[in-house]
Enzyme design. Structure first.
Site, short mmCIF file in Angstrom:
data_model
loop_
_atom_site.label_atom_id
_atom_site.label_comp_id
_atom_site.label_asym_id
_atom_site.label_seq_id
_atom_site.Cartn_x
_atom_site.Cartn_y
_atom_site.Cartn_z
N LYS A 122 -23.73 33.19 44.75
CA LYS A 122 -23.45 34.19 45.79
C LYS A 122 -24.55 35.24 45.73
O LYS A 122 -25.16 35.47 44.69
CB LYS A 122 -22.09 34.85 45.56
CG LYS A 122 -21.54 35.57 46.77
CD LYS A 122 -20.79 34.65 47.73
CE LYS A 122 -20.33 35.39 48.95
NZ LYS A 122 -19.54 34.54 49.86
N ALA A 148 -9.97 35.66 53.19
CA ALA A 148 -10.74 36.58 52.35
C ALA A 148 -11.00 35.97 50.97
O ALA A 148 -10.15 35.27 50.42
CB ALA A 148 -10.02 37.90 52.21
#
Ligand code: NAD
Length: 354
Positions: free
Chosen positions: A78, A252
């Site tokens: 990420k 989410a």
């Protein structure tokens, strides 16, 4: 800060700086046992560099588990850019693209919070190691996966019951949330929405007759499904005690503030939790197929498999008296363990031949 203590579960963490265009980025690669690290890029005005580091570490960890549960040959990574969205410039995005390019394919990235498809295209002018810009549509794929997860939850808890007439609260109606609302409207559910940007909630009211709820009250309303589609860390012990929903199913990342205690609390309250990295894998699946050669049928088959994976998780969690998160983690850990053993065996065979 004890830096190495923080990153002890990660393979690699990199800090990038370009003072000329105010670029401050962190890229974290968590685990590449299953394949090349993939993970989107988030741009966010973090209060501190420590907050940014914490976020990228948690998010990249989640990507490893997301890829493993979705049965993809991909690892977890990420990236975060520390910036206010209003300071996002073409120069900053291009400089970031050069950072990605310098990794020569060790990390493949795409679109996340505050990064649009146009931004990814800007990054792409400097590197090919980006996805979600040609055939794949990760936000739509994520919303499809979340809907599949909701259907699995409803079928598991209330066999024979239809989505029609259920009450669903969607927190955050941005890229994913608004597509999810479109699909939920087609299923004829009763929609409740909240968004910090009121105009986004109003659009859902106008298009789908959704009831607008303030961001502070969305946890309290009496609904069947609560769908977190905003930011992470929103479910903690005080919020969980306010929830009236029977199911949590949203896009989410990192919904739970504390993985262990919050998942146990949800279970003790009889709330069925769809582990975030399982239910929101649609986008990753879609861009993974873009990377290896897009095949829409294969990608969509895999996205719809989210239903089956969650059913397996719910069934095992009930039988083994564990939380859904514990089962999801054990499925992923087993895949990673097997892949590691297989690589070691192949390496030993190759070394013995030499
Ligand atoms: P987005 O930024 O487009 O949408 C998020 C929305 O939530 C925004 O409209 C924002 O105003 C709103 N919001 C923020 N805080 C809020 C709060 N406290 N209460 C109510 N609304 C709030 O982001 P997105 O691309 O739709 O992604 C949403 C979530 O899903 C993120 O956590 C993201 O990491 C995750 N996710 C996205 C994808 C994808 O393909 N885009 C894939 C997997 C996971």
């Amino acid at each position: 800060m004890e830096l190495f203590q923080h990153i002890k579960n990660h393979e690699l963490v990199m800090f990038f700086n370009d003072s000329e265009c105010n670029l401050k980025a962190i890229i974290a690669i968590h685990n590449t046992t299953l394949g090349t690290a993939m993970g989107a890029t988030r741009l966010f005005p973090y209060k501190s560099e420590e907050d940014a580091l914490k976020d990228v570490l948690r998010l990249s960890y989640g990507m490893t588990y997301k890829a493993a549960c979705a049965d993809l040959n991909a690892g977890g990574g990420k990236a975060v850019i520390i910036a206010d969205p209003k300071d996002k410039t073409p120069e900053l995005l291009k400089a970031y693209g050069r950072c990605i390019n310098s990794l020569k394919g060790r990390f493949i990235t795409g679109q996340d919070v505050n990064i649009s498809v146009e931004d990814v295209n800007q990054i792409r002018t400097e590197t090919h190691y980006v996805v979600g810009v040609s055939q794949a549509n990760p936000t739509q794929a994520t919303a499809i996966g979340v809907l599949e997860g909701m259907k699995a939850s409803v079928d598991f808890l209330w066999p024979g019951r239809k989505m029609k007439g259920l009450k669903v609260a969607v927190q955050g109606v941005g890229n994913v949330g608004k597509i999810l609302c479109e699909y939920l409207n087609k299923e004829r559910v009763e929609l409740f929405v909240s968004d910090n940007k009121i105009e986004r909630a109003e659009e859902m009211k106008y298009k789908y007759g959704a009831t607008i709820v303030s961001p502070s009250e969305i946890f309290d309303i009496d609904v069947d499904i609560f769908s977190p589609c905003a930011l992470g860390g929103i479910l903690n012990s005080s919020v969980i005690h306010r929830l009236k929903a029977s199911i949590i199913a949203g896009s989410a990342n990192n919904q739970l503030e504390n993985y262990q205690t919050d998942s146990k609390l949800l279970e003790s309250k009889g709330i069925l939790y769809c582990p975030d990295y399982v239910i929101n894998a649609g986008g990753l699946i879609d861009v993974y197929y873009e990377r290896i050669g897009y095949d829409e049928q294969k990608a969509f088959y895999k996205i719809h498999q989210i239903y089956t994976t969650l059913m397996e998780i719910f069934t095992r969690a009930k039988a083994e008296q564990k939380t859904t998160l514990e089962i999801a983690k054990s499925i992923a850990d087993e895949k990673i363990f097997k892949a590691k053993k297989s690589t070691e065996r192949n390496f030993n065979r190759y070394s013995n031949k030499k």
